[in-house]
Design an enzyme around this catalytic site. Structure first.
Site, mmCIF file in Angstrom:
data_model
loop_
_atom_site.group_PDB
_atom_site.id
_atom_site.type_symbol
_atom_site.label_atom_id
_atom_site.label_comp_id
_atom_site.label_asym_id
_atom_site.label_seq_id
_atom_site.Cartn_x
_atom_site.Cartn_y
_atom_site.Cartn_z
ATOM 1 N N PHE A 28 0.804 -1.228 0.000
ATOM 2 C CA PHE A 28 0.000 0.000 0.000
ATOM 3 C C PHE A 28 0.838 1.280 0.000
ATOM 4 O O PHE A 28 0.323 2.351 -0.319
ATOM 5 C CB PHE A 28 -0.945 0.025 1.217
ATOM 6 C CG PHE A 28 -0.268 0.431 2.511
ATOM 7 C CD1 PHE A 28 -0.015 1.768 2.789
ATOM 8 C CD2 PHE A 28 0.135 -0.515 3.434
ATOM 9 C CE1 PHE A 28 0.617 2.146 3.970
ATOM 10 C CE2 PHE A 28 0.769 -0.141 4.611
ATOM 11 C CZ PHE A 28 1.011 1.198 4.873
ATOM 12 N N LYS A 33 -1.244 -7.399 -8.948
ATOM 13 C CA LYS A 33 -2.241 -7.487 -7.873
ATOM 14 C C LYS A 33 -1.935 -6.308 -6.941
ATOM 15 O O LYS A 33 -1.038 -6.369 -6.117
ATOM 16 C CB LYS A 33 -2.084 -8.823 -7.144
ATOM 17 C CG LYS A 33 -3.336 -9.329 -6.463
ATOM 18 C CD LYS A 33 -3.899 -8.457 -5.363
ATOM 19 C CE LYS A 33 -3.123 -8.518 -4.075
ATOM 20 N NZ LYS A 33 -3.591 -7.499 -3.084
ATOM 21 N N GLU A 72 -5.149 -3.976 -1.741
ATOM 22 C CA GLU A 72 -6.590 -3.701 -1.628
ATOM 23 C C GLU A 72 -6.846 -2.407 -0.861
ATOM 24 O O GLU A 72 -7.957 -1.873 -0.881
ATOM 25 C CB GLU A 72 -7.324 -4.890 -0.992
ATOM 26 C CG GLU A 72 -6.922 -5.245 0.436
ATOM 27 C CD GLU A 72 -5.677 -6.142 0.528
ATOM 28 O OE1 GLU A 72 -4.748 -5.994 -0.303
ATOM 29 O OE2 GLU A 72 -5.635 -6.983 1.441
ATOM 30 N N SER A 120 5.219 -6.929 3.519
ATOM 31 C CA SER A 120 5.799 -7.223 4.837
ATOM 32 C C SER A 120 6.573 -8.546 4.794
ATOM 33 O O SER A 120 6.323 -9.401 3.935
ATOM 34 C CB SER A 120 4.678 -7.315 5.865
ATOM 35 O OG SER A 120 3.812 -8.375 5.509
ATOM 36 N N CYS A 165 9.812 1.604 3.340
ATOM 37 C CA CYS A 165 10.671 0.512 3.778
ATOM 38 C C CYS A 165 12.100 1.010 3.979
ATOM 39 O O CYS A 165 12.936 0.292 4.483
ATOM 40 C CB CYS A 165 10.643 -0.615 2.761
ATOM 41 S SG CYS A 165 11.285 -0.101 1.182
ATOM 42 N N GLU A 191 9.129 -3.674 13.116
ATOM 43 C CA GLU A 191 8.891 -2.595 12.158
ATOM 44 C C GLU A 191 7.674 -1.802 12.648
ATOM 45 O O GLU A 191 6.605 -2.385 12.866
ATOM 46 C CB GLU A 191 8.612 -3.186 10.769
ATOM 47 C CG GLU A 191 8.423 -2.113 9.720
ATOM 48 C CD GLU A 191 8.264 -2.676 8.304
ATOM 49 O OE1 GLU A 191 7.629 -3.730 8.151
ATOM 50 O OE2 GLU A 191 8.763 -2.024 7.370
#
Ligand code: NAD
Length: 485
Positions: free
Chosen positions: A150, A174, A177, A227, A282, A376
């Protein structure tokens, strides 16, 4: 609902999913309802794979110099539509407009790299014996998949789209969402740039469709960014069906600060790294390891952090669950003895009371055994750990299981070199808060930040998206000479 219900994009057309599972898409900026996203099923995925398979023979045989023309035009279209694309990223992801602009610009730079691929992939030819020639060429794999997170709704898709497709593959992406809108606009622009139908397809959904991608026999390779927990699942599942897989995971990036670092520059860089994109990068600085007497730098860091204002130059985090999770880490660290110097919990953002904001947070005297030091956080939070020597600082950095980025702040070249050598991270920096290698250099971490071989962008991605064909030809007419029988 601001936008129409989101559809999959298959064979050059937006079409409804055959699944009746849906999720609402909510803007983190103000909690408004943007759209609904379908959670696609195996049937939807299969339709996309079949479309990509049909497109592959013609696309893969189109000369690469012709294929990259699409990406010259795509780059120009990203630039032409920059404002609108950035506003969409801002709306669905919550980052600031300037950060969203930088994301689109980076996408254009990634496309520019793809345009240079014809210059980078010529194979090798050598007369290996008299009249005998060996040659290599990079051949596309077929139908490939890209699963994205995301935090960069437009840039991370552009890590894979231009290179994989310019190298002759057909792709199914993909999207996350949580941010499904931007990739649809990229499909429009790819179509406008002249990409033939079926070469690029979008299948929306959640973990179920990711599992279906890993299992589908028609897909040759899977790239994943997200992740570590899911990267491991995807890597295991995709490789168990003998697919090529490169799965990038989460991160915990350490900045090692020495007493001779330039205070204001260091403080500004650390603040920008920990608070940029609301800490949802990240490559974000998550831990500052202070070596010796650096209180004067910490003081400046707090001053800089206080200049970062939620709703102005600091965006929202992705959703309420994420905000609550970040704030829980801060409260837990405080209850365990850490000292919150700048507190970003529950900020008031006028006019955006339903947005999911966390203010910049600086926490001192964090111990390496605390959860906030180990996990994280993915929010605008920096934990300061105190050490007496560089080796102690490196031991903390080395002990963390991730390995995306590490940086050192110092004016001492020897020390900088020492930390660069000893840090266990794929991307290291000196006096740089976010050591992202810019194109043409490739992007990728080590350890639990990356599973698979090679990097996801730059030259390294050529190896991932192609296979080598080695040909041997013999042109000497004499019989009875056993050079190559
Ligand atoms: P995520 O792992 O939750 O989701 C990533 C993708 O996996 C999404 O498309 C999602 O739909 C899918 N997914 C979610 N649950 C799944 C499941 N159970 N099985 C299969 N697929 C599943 O990550 P996120 O929250 O979207 O993104 C943030 C994470 O991504 C952070 O950890 C961040 O560090 C990481 N990230 C890493 C890099 C890198 O280069 N290493 C770059 C960007 C983001």
């Amino acid at each position: 609902m601001k936008y129409a219900a989101i559809q999959n994009y298959i064979n050059g057309q937006f079409i409804s999913s055959s699944s009746d599972r849906m999720l609402d898409v909510i803007s983190p900026v103000d909690g408004s309802h943007l759209s609904t996203v379908p959670l696609s099923n195996n049937q939807d995925l299969d339709a996309a794979v079949q479309a990509a398979k049909v497109a592959f023979p013609i696309w893969s045989r189109t000369p690469i110099k012709e294929r990259v023309q699409v990406f010259f035009r795509y780059k120009a279209l990203l630039e032409k539509n920059l404002k609108e694309l950035a506003l969409l990223v801002q709306e669905e992801n919550g980052k600031t407009y300037d950060e969203a602009v930088a994301e689109i610009e980076k996408g254009a730079e990634l496309s520019e790299f793809a345009c240079s691929l014809p210059q980078l992939i010529p194979g090798e030819v050598l007369e290996v014996s008299r009249g005998v020639e060996c040659r290599t060429e990079h051949v596309p794999l077929g139908v490939v998949a890209s699963i994205v997170p995301f935090n960069f709704p437009s840039m991370v898709p552009n890590w894979t789209i231009p290179n994989a497709i310019a190298l002759g593959n057909c792709m199914i992406i993909k999207p996350s969402e949580k941010v499904p809108l931007s990739v649809g606009r990229l499909a429009d622009l790819l179509q406008e740039a002249g990409l033939p139908a079926g070469v690029f397809n979008i299948v929306h959904g959640d973990g179920d469709v990711v599992n279906a991608i890993c299992d589908h026999p028609g897909i040759e390779a899977v790239s994943f960014v997200g992740s570590t927990k899911i990267a491991k699942l995807v890597y295991q599942r995709a490789t168990s069906t003998f697919k090529r897989c490169l799965a990038l995971g989460g991160a915990k990036n350490h900045l090692i600060v020495l007493p001779d670092a330039i205070p204001s520059m260091t403080a500004q860089n650390i603040t920008a790294s920990m608070a940029g994109c609301a800490g949802q990068r990240c490559m974000a600085a998550s831990a500052m390891v202070a070596v010796g007497p650096v209180d004067h730098i910490i003081e400046k860091l707090c001053e800089e952090a206080q200049k970062v204002v939620p709703g102005k130059n600091l965006g929202a985090v992705i959703n309420r669950a994420s905000k609550e999770r970040i704030e829980r880490y801060i409260t837990e660290a405080e209850s365990q003895g850490a000292k919150v110097l700048v507190d970003g919990r529950s900020p008031k953002v006028e006019g955006k009371e339903n947005g999911t904001y966390v203010g910049p947070t600086v926490i001192d005297y964090v111990r390496p055994d605390m959860a906030i030091a180990q996990e994280e956080i993915f929010g605008p939070v920096i934990s300061i750990m105190r050490t007496n020597t560089v080796d102690e600082a490196l031991a903390i950095e080395n002990a963390n299981p991730y390995g995306n980025a590490a940086s050192v702040f110092t004016q001492n070249g020897g020390m900088a070199r020492y930390v660069m050598d000893k840090a266990s991270a794929g991307m290291v920096g000196v006096n740089v808060g976010v050591p992202v290698p810019r194109e043409p250099f490739s992007f990728g971490g080590w350890n639990e930040s990356r599973f698979g071989v090679g990097d996801i962008t730059g030259k390294s991605s050529i190896e991932f998206w192609t296979k080598l064909k080695k040909s041997t030809t013999k042109w000497n007419p004499e019989a009875g000479i056993n050079w190559m029988s």
